[in-house]
Every structure is written in C-alpha cells, then in structure tokens.
Design a protein around this motif. Structure first.
Motif, mmCIF file in Angstrom:
data_model
loop_
_atom_site.group_PDB
_atom_site.id
_atom_site.type_symbol
_atom_site.label_atom_id
_atom_site.label_comp_id
_atom_site.label_asym_id
_atom_site.label_seq_id
_atom_site.Cartn_x
_atom_site.Cartn_y
_atom_site.Cartn_z
ATOM 1 N N HIS A 205 0.771 -1.165 0.051
ATOM 2 C CA HIS A 205 -0.099 -0.083 0.009
ATOM 3 C C HIS A 205 0.751 1.222 -0.144
ATOM 4 C CE1 HIS A 205 -3.145 2.714 0.996
ATOM 5 N NE2 HIS A 205 -2.726 3.288 1.886
ATOM 6 N N CYS A 209 0.844 3.723 -3.052
ATOM 7 C CA CYS A 209 0.018 4.879 -2.774
ATOM 8 C C CYS A 209 1.214 6.125 -2.950
ATOM 9 C CB CYS A 209 -0.526 4.851 -1.441
ATOM 10 S SG CYS A 209 -1.299 6.626 -0.801
ATOM 11 N N ASN A 213 0.835 9.775 -5.391
ATOM 12 C CA ASN A 213 0.853 10.841 -4.623
ATOM 13 C C ASN A 213 2.031 11.871 -4.944
ATOM 14 O OD1 ASN A 213 0.846 12.346 -1.267
ATOM 15 N ND2 ASN A 213 -0.744 12.566 -2.811
ATOM 16 N N ALA A 315 -4.656 1.680 -3.771
ATOM 17 C CA ALA A 315 -3.613 2.462 -2.977
ATOM 18 C C ALA A 315 -3.178 3.513 -4.285
ATOM 19 C CB ALA A 315 -2.329 1.873 -2.700
ATOM 20 N N THR A 316 -3.130 3.057 -5.454
ATOM 21 C CA THR A 316 -2.554 4.133 -6.436
ATOM 22 C C THR A 316 -3.671 5.215 -6.463
ATOM 23 O OG1 THR A 316 -1.227 2.484 -7.602
ATOM 24 C CG2 THR A 316 -2.216 4.347 -8.896
ATOM 25 N N GLY A 319 -3.749 7.342 -3.621
ATOM 26 C CA GLY A 319 -2.645 8.290 -3.747
ATOM 27 C C GLY A 319 -2.923 9.724 -4.703
ATOM 28 N N VAL A 326 -3.720 8.210 2.459
ATOM 29 C CA VAL A 326 -2.789 8.503 1.703
ATOM 30 C C VAL A 326 -1.425 8.721 2.392
ATOM 31 C CG1 VAL A 326 -3.471 11.015 2.033
ATOM 32 C CG2 VAL A 326 -2.193 10.099 0.053
#
Length: 411
Positions: A205, A209, A213, A315-316, A319, A326
């Motif tokens: 994750h 993420c 982000n 998770a992407t 982000g 996040v």
C-alpha cells in the motif's frame, strides 16, 4: 550512518525495545573505547515518520563534519567492508550523489510468498536500477542500503515528509539538480522480507500510494525546472511515474482480473493475442531471467501478482485522489529468527479462529466473480480459457482466507 528504527507493533514489548536499545548502546561504547567516533541517537516522537527521523538525524552538529551518510533500515545488515566498497564511487566522481546497493534476502526460502517477493524485487533491481545505472539514466533510491553525498542531499532540499516515499522524493529532486546515481550490483546488504500477508499488504500500500501521490505533487515542479532537459522531464513524468508507478498497477488488475474474465460473457468481444499471450509471456520471461532459480514458480508468481495488483490499484487511486489513507505509515513487520521461534512456539490457535481473523472480503468477491466467469466459459465457451480463470480465482480465494505467508498467532 543513520538507521531508520523499525518498531514491530504488537510483536515487540516496551521491555524488548529497551533491551534492544541497551544492546545498541553497549556496541557503540565498545567501539568508542577503541577510538572510533561513534554514537547512537534516538528521538522521542514519530513526527514525519521515516523522513522525520532522517531529518532529525541530519540536524546534529557532528553531521556538519561529514561528507557522506549511509542509510539502513533496522533489519539491514551491511558487511564490514560496505563503506570501503561504496565511498570510492563518491570520492572519484563528484557528479555522483548516491550509491545504491543490492538487497540480499535472508528469508527468501521461508514460504512461497517470500519467494514471490524475491522474484519481483530481483526484477526491479535488474530492469529498473541496474539498467538505469548502466546507461546513466535516472533510477529511484530504495530508501536503504545506500550512501548519499550530504552536499547533494542538502542542495536538493533534504528529507521531506509530504508523502510516504521520502526516498523517491529526494532522488527526483536530486536528479532535477543535475546529480547522478550509480547502482552497485556486487555490494549486497542482507535484509528480511515481510513474511506475513498482512505486513506485505501494508508495505505494498505504501509503495503504491506514495509514488502516485508524489507524481501528483511533483509534476509541476518537474515541468518548471530549468536545469534538466525536456527529454528528462518527459522521462520522469511519463515513463518513471505515470507508466511504471500508476498505469502498470491499474492495467494489471483491470485488464487481467476484470476485463479478460468478462469477455467470456460476451462472445462477440475478441481480445488480441498480443494482450493475452505475447505481452504477458514477455514479462514472465524477463522476470525469470532475474531469478532463474525460481523458474518453476512462474505460474504462481503471475497469479500472485494479479492478486496484489488489486491492492496496488486501490492504493494508487488513494494516492492520486489524496483520499483517507494517503499518508498512512504502518511499519512493515519483520519477524526475525529469534522472535519467529518464540511466536511459532505459541502457535496453538485453532484453525477456525485463524480463518475468522484472516478473511479478506475484497479478494473473496473478486475470486467469486472470476470463478463465475470460469464456470460460464467451461459450460458455453469454445476455448480452454477457463483453465486460467479457475487458477486465478483459486489464487484470490487463497489470499481471501489468508492462507498465505507465515502464520503468526495473535497472542
């Protein structure tokens, strides 16, 4: 050297942490008596997490007397000659800011999940870092097992805690200031892979993420930079971030776990062979080259990576959208030989209790859908595509009931 301390959550008591710190202090005292300038520092808060710890470490007065800083996570064990084999790169080439070394996994044979991780990480080292270093292109810092030139680190703005990938953040900013990196394949640093599925999911994750982000936050910063060429800007924004850190995760899950299974319900849809056969086969062969000893596990690796792509995709998006988790930083649990033996000795929890604690409903839902598509193809399809669908659904079911990785009792 700066080591980012790892706290093992429920696995370490305050007494164990205190004893570990006593051992570190005793070791430092031993070398100090021999005339070595060495000391141990610890901070009393977790502000900024790892980036905050590294930033605090760099603020000590004695750091001003140093030119380089070596960074290791708590479970990394460098050989005694580590500095002798890495510092010369920085001394003889003042354009180099980072020497990144290879990871050597001491528990790769612990279970099938650690074998899968070894295959993926070996592919990362060969396909991204070794190839990037060999053609003098940019590659990311792994956050550990590396040596930084402090002047480059300071010029790039130091450690920032705006994302959970402070290592990648620093590497990109150093690249934008014209600094170069080198990857040394021959210098290996022993470390441990997460061997529980829960720990691995938290790690993935953060690793998925954070880059998404960071891409959101750094795109304009990269475009406005005047020190690098337009080609390097394009490489960073499109190739390094967008394709490798975002598109790959989303495409893997959406295409191989949703679109492909759905096509069996609509016979008029024809997916080209390059997408279903040639492209996956090429990636699989490249991965096999990186870890030849695990050639016989390639089918398991493909199925497992598809399962993990669901978590990486989620998770992407977190982000990209800066949603709830996040900035979540859960330290990756590493069991270690001593702790593992103690826990295994307590492993008397009944099987039904484990199942109740390990159920992962997302994997079960996706597994049921793929299994349904497989049954439909078996009954009405004109090919053997259901073989893949049944295998992939089984992989999701196995992960769904948590029957993967090392089992650890909850008491």
């Amino acid at each position: 050297m700066i080591g980012s301390s790892t706290i093992y959550g429920t696995f370490l008591t305050y007494e164990m942490i205190w004893k570990r710190q006593e051992l570190v202090n005793a070791e430092c005292d031993k070398w100090a008596r021999k005339g070595i300038n060495i000391m141990s520092e610890i901070r009393d808060n977790r502000i900024g997490y790892k980036a905050g710890a590294l930033k605090a470490g760099m603020m000590h007065n004695y750091v001003k007397q140093c030119e380089f800083v070596a960074i290791f996570d708590a479970d990394f064990q460098p050989d005694p000659d580590f500095l002798e084999r890495t510092i010369p790169f920085l001394i003889h080439n003042h354009e180099i800011s980072l020497v990144q070394c290879r990871w050597k996994f001491v528990n790769a044979n612990e279970c099938l999940m650690t074998r899968m991780q070894e295959m993926s990480l070996n592919y990362h080292f060969v396909a991204e870092q070794e190839s990037g270093s060999s053609i003098h292109a940019f590659f990311g810092f792994n956050g550990t097992a590396g040596v930084w030139r402090i002047a480059a680190l300071n010029e790039a703005g130091g450690w920032k805690d705006r994302t959970t990938v402070e290592d990648m953040d620093l590497a990109v900013r150093a690249c934008l200031h014209g600094w170069k990196f080198v990857y040394v394949h021959d210098v290996e640093v022993k470390n441990e892979l997460p061997s529980t599925f829960k720990a691995y999911r938290f790690q993935q994750h953060r690793w998925s993420c954070g880059p998404a982000n960071l891409w959101r936050k750094m795109t304009m910063e990269i475009l406005q930079n005047k020190k690098v060429s337009a080609w390097k800007k394009l490489y960073l924004i499109y190739n390094f971030f967008f394709i490798r850190k975002i598109v790959v995760h989303i495409f893997t899950f959406v295409f191989y776990c949703l679109i492909l299974p759905t096509t069996v319900l609509f016979p008029e849809l024809q997916v080209p062979k390059w997408a279903t056969v040639y492209f996956p086969t090429t990636i699989t062969i490249l991965n096999a080259i990186a870890t030849p000893r695990s050639l016989h596990l390639l089918v398991f690796w493909i199925l497992f990576e598809n399962v993990m792509s669901m978590h990486r995709t989620k998770a992407t998006f977190i982000g990209l959208l800066e949603a709830g988790r996040v900035n979540e930083w859960v330290v990756t649990e590493k069991l270690g030989d001593t702790l593992k033996s103690k826990l295994i000795g307590k492993a008397t929890t009944k099987l039904y209790t484990r199942f109740g604690q390990r159920l992962n409903w997302r994997e079960l839902v996706v597994g049921l859908y793929i299994f349904f598509c497989g049954c439909y193809d078996f009954a009405y399809g004109g090919s053997y595509f259901y073989v893949y669908l049944f295998l992939q659904s089984c992989a999701f079911f196995v992960a769904g009931v948590g029957y993967i990785g090392t089992f650890v009792p909850t008491v």
